[in-house]
Design an enzyme around this catalytic site. Sequence first.
Site: not given
Length: 401
Positions: A212-214, A280
């Site tokens: 995943g990402n932030h 994102a």
Amino acid sequence: MSVLSGKKVLLGITAGIAAYKTAGLVRLFIKLGAEVQVIMTPASKDFITPLTLSTLSKNPVHSTFYDKEAENELWNNHVELGLWADIMVIAPATANTLSKMTNGVCDNLLLATYLSSKCPVYFAPAMDLDMYIHPSTKNNLDQLQHFGNVMIPATSGELASGLVGEGRMAEPEDIVSFIEKDLLNKQPLKGKKLLLTAGPTYEAIDPVRFIGNHSSGKMGFAIAKTAANLGAEVILIAGPSAETIQHSFVKRIDVKSAEEMYTQAHLYFKDTDIAILSAAVADYRPKNVAAQKIKKKDATIEIVLEKTKDILASLGEIKEHQLLVGFALETNNEAENAKGKLKKKNLDLIVLNSLQDKGAGFATDTNKITIIDKDLSMQTFGLKSKDAVAEDIMKAIVAKL
Ligand code: CTP
């Protein structure tokens, strides 16, 4: 949800018997989620008390430029009050006040605020029938509307004088629904369909792990709210995000992976007028997702990744009438990279954030953006709250439409 929810309403009360009805008017505004401040002309206090109105509006009532009796003589700044308001409503508006508004007289706080306000102004006339049909009143009503103010017409019925005829102030419920309808009709994105992606995507490795990402989704959710407040019907396709949104114009569709986001975006794109892709999205995902939890065996592990579909680029390929807006998060050579994406993905606008800028990007409450148009003109903004940034983005989009 009412279009008045969250709106800042400045209610101006003048000295007519209908002033007693403004207690109900304030309650209705508050009930619909508006913030209310009241300005009274000094003579209107003979008809209703400031205490009633300050209690109902939960704000101090303003009536003079300063209070001689107060310990700290505070200047009531009419310019500030005028700028604070999203709308100003003058109800009841007496023949006297209407005449002064027409001629730019400002011998009290209400009139000075009216003259300095930049927001839409509504006025609800109230007077006896002969005053209402007098040519000078008629002239004032026409002139005030010619200035761009909106009249909420008086109605017919029994008047305080005992006479029956036109001149009664519209009932508070009717004033509120008149304003709601008028605001809805004037919304710049009324009837427009807007598709929005927001938040991160999670790409499964096995049943318990993901890549995943932030991204928090804060920027996308702020855009959803702003666009809905401008009248757009928003389809919000959200990756896993803790953000919440409650708006009757927003339909939220929750997805996890880039593939799910791609499918949902394509489902709605054809009927969309504006598409903003702020998510994102993971660029790569595990090629094979393990059916069972991967056990800890070896010292190292290799996961082969494959490219996800580029949702934005795929929409750029099939774009017809739609206005397509993308985001670019860059760390270096920002403007050049963003311009490259704008062209390659066939966009109308791209919103650039640089991770070089403090307070910009993921998981913060602020952002700093540059909007680049497909004609390559650029607009750079300062560091702002994500809500304020959403407003800048939507303004640029409305201007482009
Ligand atoms: N985007 C998308 N689908 C993807 C990847 C990105 O729709 N699979 C969209 C994002 O929502 C954003 C824009 O493309 O609006 C730019 O994303 P970004 O990751 O900055 O650009 P990439 O084209 O992926 O290029 P790179 O990661 O190499 O900078």
